[in-house]
Design an enzyme around this catalytic site. Structure first.
Site, short mmCIF file in Angstrom:
data_model
loop_
_atom_site.label_atom_id
_atom_site.label_comp_id
_atom_site.label_asym_id
_atom_site.label_seq_id
_atom_site.Cartn_x
_atom_site.Cartn_y
_atom_site.Cartn_z
N CYS A 8 3.45 -8.93 51.26
CA CYS A 8 2.22 -9.21 50.52
C CYS A 8 2.31 -8.44 49.20
O CYS A 8 3.39 -7.99 48.81
CB CYS A 8 0.97 -8.87 51.33
SG CYS A 8 0.69 -7.11 51.66
N ASN A 11 1.39 -4.10 50.28
CA ASN A 11 1.90 -3.63 51.57
C ASN A 11 0.97 -2.60 52.22
O ASN A 11 1.43 -1.66 52.87
CB ASN A 11 3.32 -3.08 51.42
CG ASN A 11 4.04 -2.85 52.76
OD1 ASN A 11 4.81 -1.92 52.89
ND2 ASN A 11 3.81 -3.70 53.73
N CYS A 13 -2.37 -4.04 53.47
CA CYS A 13 -3.36 -4.82 54.22
C CYS A 13 -2.71 -5.90 55.09
O CYS A 13 -2.56 -5.72 56.30
CB CYS A 13 -4.37 -5.48 53.27
SG CYS A 13 -5.37 -4.32 52.31
N ARG A 14 -2.32 -7.00 54.48
CA ARG A 14 -1.85 -8.15 55.23
C ARG A 14 -0.48 -7.95 55.87
O ARG A 14 -0.30 -8.21 57.07
CB ARG A 14 -1.82 -9.40 54.33
CG ARG A 14 -3.20 -9.79 53.82
CD ARG A 14 -3.14 -10.87 52.77
NE ARG A 14 -2.56 -10.34 51.53
CZ ARG A 14 -2.32 -11.07 50.46
NH1 ARG A 14 -2.58 -12.37 50.45
NH2 ARG A 14 -1.80 -10.52 49.36
N SER A 15 0.50 -7.54 55.09
CA SER A 15 1.87 -7.46 55.64
C SER A 15 2.02 -6.37 56.71
O SER A 15 2.69 -6.62 57.72
CB SER A 15 2.91 -7.35 54.54
OG SER A 15 2.72 -6.25 53.72
N ASP A 124 -6.64 -12.03 50.79
CA ASP A 124 -6.35 -10.60 50.71
C ASP A 124 -7.61 -9.80 51.01
O ASP A 124 -8.54 -9.78 50.21
CB ASP A 124 -5.82 -10.26 49.31
CG ASP A 124 -5.26 -8.86 49.22
OD1 ASP A 124 -5.58 -8.02 50.10
OD2 ASP A 124 -4.50 -8.60 48.27
#
Length: 154
Positions: A8, A11, A13-15, A124
């Site tokens: 993402c 690096n 939150c999402r990933s 995000d």
């Protein structure tokens, strides 16, 4: 060994959520020794920092460890080291293709794992604040990714 990298922007939150969820689900399926999972960001703002508190809260809520997660930036070696590079949105995909240069790289958009969803990008939560929605998508998408890996590689 199958190597999966979630990517993402920062690096945090999402990933890293994808990394932790996939690692957990692989363990549950008895595939923990066969699948290595990592995550990275295309940006360098958060290198060395732990995931966002919203990500850690969701992981804890669902009994998933966030231990050892630290932000890092994607590097050239990653394009050779990983079998699956999974990006969260169109911007990440463009950045990855630019960073890969002329290398042939298979980049998978996370939401392609969930064709039943109307969303085509993982929102995000750093901006939306909706970490529960991100977890819902990661939970379903990581199941689909494990099915894909089992079908293609195991």
């Amino acid at each position: 060994m199958i190597n999966v990298l979630f990517v993402c922007l920062g690096n945090i939150c999402r990933s890293p959520m994808g990394e932790a969820v996939l690692r957990h689900k692989a363990q549950e399926r008895g595939l923990g020794a066969q699948i290595r999972v990592d995550s990275a960001g295309t940006g360098d703002w958060h290198i060395g920092k732990p995931p966002h508190e919203g990500t850690l809260k969701q992981l804890k809520l669902h009994g998933i460890s966030g231990k050892g997660l630290k932000a890092r930036q994607i590097g050239e070696r990653d394009f050779e080291a990983f079998d699956y590079i999974v990006c969260m949105d169109d911007s990440n995909e463009r950045n990855l293709r630019k960073l890969a240069g002329g290398a042939h790289v298979d980049i998978l958009k996370f939401m392609d794992l969930l064709p039943q969803e109307k969303l085509r990008e993982v929102p995000d939560p750093y901006y939306t604040g909706n970490f529960a929605e991100t977890y819902r998508l990661m939970d379903a998408g990581c199941e689909a990714l494990l099915d894909k890996i089992a079908e293609e590689k195991l």
